[in-house]
Design a protein around this motif. Structure first.
Motif, PDB file in Angstrom:
ATOM      1  N   ALA A 111       3.736  15.049  23.373  1.00  0.00           N
ATOM      2  CA  ALA A 111       4.597  14.944  24.494  1.00  0.00           C
ATOM      3  C   ALA A 111       5.611  16.009  24.570  1.00  0.00           C
ATOM      4  N   SER A 112       5.609  16.236  26.188  1.00  0.00           N
ATOM      5  CA  SER A 112       6.520  17.206  26.598  1.00  0.00           C
ATOM      6  C   SER A 112       7.946  16.723  26.863  1.00  0.00           C
ATOM      7  N   GLY A 113       7.768  15.400  27.246  1.00  0.00           N
ATOM      8  CA  GLY A 113       9.109  14.537  27.916  1.00  0.00           C
ATOM      9  C   GLY A 113       8.945  13.098  27.486  1.00  0.00           C
ATOM     10  N   ILE A 114       9.821  12.519  27.230  1.00  0.00           N
ATOM     11  CA  ILE A 114       9.984  10.988  27.221  1.00  0.00           C
ATOM     12  C   ILE A 114      10.749  10.295  28.120  1.00  0.00           C
ATOM     13  N   GLN A 115      10.627   9.167  28.682  1.00  0.00           N
ATOM     14  CA  GLN A 115      11.291   8.122  29.368  1.00  0.00           C
ATOM     15  C   GLN A 115      11.714   6.949  28.774  1.00  0.00           C
ATOM     16  N   ILE A 116      13.224   6.575  28.712  1.00  0.00           N
ATOM     17  CA  ILE A 116      13.687   5.921  28.155  1.00  0.00           C
ATOM     18  C   ILE A 116      14.616   4.789  29.089  1.00  0.00           C
ATOM     19  N   GLU A 117      14.614   3.698  28.794  1.00  0.00           N
ATOM     20  CA  GLU A 117      15.305   2.936  29.859  1.00  0.00           C
ATOM     21  C   GLU A 117      16.331   1.947  29.125  1.00  0.00           C
ATOM     22  N   ASP A 118      17.340   1.328  30.165  1.00  0.00           N
ATOM     23  CA  ASP A 118      18.478   0.644  29.694  1.00  0.00           C
ATOM     24  C   ASP A 118      18.264  -1.018  29.915  1.00  0.00           C
ATOM     25  N   GLN A 119      16.769  -1.507  30.112  1.00  0.00           N
ATOM     26  CA  GLN A 119      16.411  -2.721  30.170  1.00  0.00           C
ATOM     27  C   GLN A 119      16.747  -3.445  28.552  1.00  0.00           C
ATOM     28  N   PHE A 120      16.894  -4.753  28.517  1.00  0.00           N
ATOM     29  CA  PHE A 120      16.717  -5.771  27.302  1.00  0.00           C
ATOM     30  C   PHE A 120      15.310  -5.656  27.312  1.00  0.00           C
ATOM     31  N   PHE A 121      14.948  -5.889  25.737  1.00  0.00           N
ATOM     32  CA  PHE A 121      13.600  -5.782  25.195  1.00  0.00           C
ATOM     33  C   PHE A 121      13.228  -7.451  25.409  1.00  0.00           C
ATOM     34  N   GLU A 132      17.037  -7.306  33.315  1.00  0.00           N
ATOM     35  CA  GLU A 132      18.230  -7.189  32.946  1.00  0.00           C
ATOM     36  C   GLU A 132      18.556  -6.131  31.900  1.00  0.00           C
ATOM     37  N   VAL A 133      19.883  -5.420  32.153  1.00  0.00           N
ATOM     38  CA  VAL A 133      20.187  -4.260  31.501  1.00  0.00           C
ATOM     39  C   VAL A 133      21.064  -4.459  30.476  1.00  0.00           C
ATOM     40  N   VAL A 134      21.064  -3.598  29.222  1.00  0.00           N
ATOM     41  CA  VAL A 134      21.989  -3.740  28.240  1.00  0.00           C
ATOM     42  C   VAL A 134      23.296  -3.029  28.698  1.00  0.00           C
ATOM     43  N   LYS A 135      24.313  -3.118  27.740  1.00  0.00           N
ATOM     44  CA  LYS A 135      25.525  -2.578  28.170  1.00  0.00           C
ATOM     45  C   LYS A 135      25.376  -1.163  28.043  1.00  0.00           C
ATOM     46  N   THR A 160      17.868   3.855  34.699  1.00  0.00           N
ATOM     47  CA  THR A 160      18.653   2.667  34.626  1.00  0.00           C
ATOM     48  C   THR A 160      18.053   1.670  35.891  1.00  0.00           C
ATOM     49  N   ASP A 161      17.868   0.508  35.316  1.00  0.00           N
ATOM     50  CA  ASP A 161      17.444  -0.758  36.179  1.00  0.00           C
ATOM     51  C   ASP A 161      18.456  -1.474  36.615  1.00  0.00           C
ATOM     52  N   ALA A 162      19.836  -0.855  36.504  1.00  0.00           N
ATOM     53  CA  ALA A 162      21.137  -1.523  37.082  1.00  0.00           C
ATOM     54  C   ALA A 162      20.872  -1.853  38.552  1.00  0.00           C
ATOM     55  N   GLU A 163      20.989  -2.969  39.240  1.00  0.00           N
ATOM     56  CA  GLU A 163      20.579  -3.218  40.515  1.00  0.00           C
ATOM     57  C   GLU A 163      21.880  -2.998  41.454  1.00  0.00           C
ATOM     58  N   ASP A 164      22.964  -2.660  41.062  1.00  0.00           N
ATOM     59  CA  ASP A 164      24.279  -2.384  41.832  1.00  0.00           C
ATOM     60  C   ASP A 164      24.075  -0.894  41.745  1.00  0.00           C
ATOM     61  N   LEU A 165      24.181  -0.102  42.857  1.00  0.00           N
ATOM     62  CA  LEU A 165      24.060   1.207  43.130  1.00  0.00           C
ATOM     63  C   LEU A 165      25.137   2.008  42.435  1.00  0.00           C
ATOM     64  N   SER A 166      26.197   1.570  42.574  1.00  0.00           N
ATOM     65  CA  SER A 166      27.626   2.239  42.082  1.00  0.00           C
ATOM     66  C   SER A 166      27.447   2.110  40.468  1.00  0.00           C
ATOM     67  N   ALA A 168      24.680   1.815  38.796  1.00  0.00           N
ATOM     68  CA  ALA A 168      23.695   2.589  38.489  1.00  0.00           C
ATOM     69  C   ALA A 168      24.022   4.158  38.397  1.00  0.00           C
ATOM     70  N   ILE A 169      24.557   4.554  39.390  1.00  0.00           N
ATOM     71  CA  ILE A 169      25.083   5.923  39.383  1.00  0.00           C
ATOM     72  C   ILE A 169      26.077   6.340  38.330  1.00  0.00           C
ATOM     73  N   ASP A 170      26.859   5.382  37.774  1.00  0.00           N
ATOM     74  CA  ASP A 170      28.045   5.376  36.799  1.00  0.00           C
ATOM     75  C   ASP A 170      27.199   5.523  35.473  1.00  0.00           C
ATOM     76  N   ARG A 171      26.215   4.690  35.454  1.00  0.00           N
ATOM     77  CA  ARG A 171      25.223   4.760  34.267  1.00  0.00           C
ATOM     78  C   ARG A 171      24.668   6.107  34.021  1.00  0.00           C
ATOM     79  N   ALA A 172      24.141   6.578  35.160  1.00  0.00           N
ATOM     80  CA  ALA A 172      23.373   7.679  35.111  1.00  0.00           C
ATOM     81  C   ALA A 172      24.073   9.016  34.826  1.00  0.00           C
ATOM     82  N   ASN A 173      25.339   8.907  35.023  1.00  0.00           N
ATOM     83  CA  ASN A 173      26.234  10.063  34.854  1.00  0.00           C
ATOM     84  C   ASN A 173      26.727   9.923  33.158  1.00  0.00           C
ATOM     85  N   LEU A 174      27.067   8.750  32.670  1.00  0.00           N
ATOM     86  CA  LEU A 174      27.414   8.641  31.326  1.00  0.00           C
ATOM     87  C   LEU A 174      26.181   9.009  30.591  1.00  0.00           C
TER      88      LEU A 174
END
Length: 294
Positions: A111-121, A132-135, A160-166, A168-174
């Motif tokens: 693999a040259s890249g991986i995608q990982i997300e912030d949902q619950f398992f 639903e997303v984790v903390k 990130t699967d956070a539904e609120d855009l603000s 989601a953007i905060d999470r992306a930056n973090l």
């Protein structure tokens, strides 16, 4: 293809993302579709969980596909193509040590890249209800496990699967601050939101185009003008192949022949070329001649 679309290069995935023009990554789900994408000139491919789960298991994208099955899929793709492969590892495959093991395996698989997300398992497919997303700190720890395990230039895509855009953007930056190389906000409902994501997310951004989802569906040129660095057309090949298979099998069932569809099928000769028959046949003949000299 857009004139500015990257095509036919042998750059690494990291280099492709840094290129000023948009990187278009089609979704594939087996070695055959990987070959088709490479043959069409795409410089990278995505082994997406939605498509791999549907085609390998016949099941929806609800984390039914295991890390071992995804590893095997990537390994078999790598055996037939030399372009970068992005592997979707969903929520990472378990606890932090499990994530670390998955990353080690993905590097070995090619693999040259991986995608990982912030949902619950167990996660749910993007753009579907009930996600639903984790903390944020829990996703940061997932990223820490990935970066700790990484020994190559493996590209890290944080979704990130956070539904609120603000949010989601905060999470992306973090996530960018803690090691992600490319940021993917799943819930983008309109052009205005796309503009906001590109403006407010600090790192490179990824868009996803899904036919029939009801979400914005834009061309490569439009997405590049907005400012996205990467776009997935993650299910195009699978949806097209499914439609074609349904059409061919229904024709066979109703009419007892598929002759009327010959012009909508790849030819016997072209298919053999695509899967490398001539190369293997030449190699087989070479070995047979060598045996005669012994």
């Amino acid at each position: 293809m857009s004139p500015k679309q990257k095509s036919g290069s042998k750059k690494s995935l990291v280099e492709l993302v840094k290129d000023p023009s948009i990187l278009v990554i089609p979704g594939v789900y087996d070695p055959l579709t990987a070959r088709i994408a490479a043959d069409c000139g795409f410089p990278a491919i995505l082994a997406g969980g939605y498509a791999v789960s549907a085609t390998q298991l016949g099941l929806p994208d609800m984390e039914m596909i295991t890390p071992t099955e995804m590893l095997d899929t990537v390994r078999r793709m790598r055996a037939v193509v030399d372009i970068p492969i992005v592997a979707d590892i969903d929520t990472g495959g378990g606890a932090l040590l499990n994530i670390r093991r998955v990353i080690k395996g993905m590097e070995l698989a090619g693999a040259s890249g991986i995608q990982i997300e912030d949902q619950f398992f167990p996660k749910r497919a993007g753009l579907t209800a009930g996600r639903e997303v984790v903390k944020p700190k829990d996703m940061v720890m997932r990223l820490k496990a990935v970066t700790d395990a990484r020994t190559t230039d493996l590209l890290i895509i944080a979704r990130t699967d956070a539904e609120d855009l603000s949010d989601a953007i905060d999470r992306a930056n973090l996530y960018y601050e803690h090691g992600a190389d490319l940021l993917f906000i799943e819930d983008i409902h309109d052009r205005e939101s796309m503009d906001r994501v590109v403006k407010e997310v600090e790192g490179p951004t990824l868009a996803v185009m899904v036919e029939g989802s009801g979400y914005p569906f834009l061309s490569i040129t439009e997405l590049e003008e907005i400012g996205f660095d990467v776009v997935y057309y993650c299910n195009s090949a699978m949806y097209a192949a499914t439609f074609a298979a349904q059409m061919a099998l229904q024709e066979l069932k109703e009419k007892g022949t598929t002759k009327a569809l010959f012009d909508k099928m790849i030819s016997f000769q072209d298919f053999n070329r695509l899967i490398g028959f001539d190369e293997l046949r030449s190699l087989q003949l070479k070995f047979e001649k060598l045996k005669e000299t012994l």
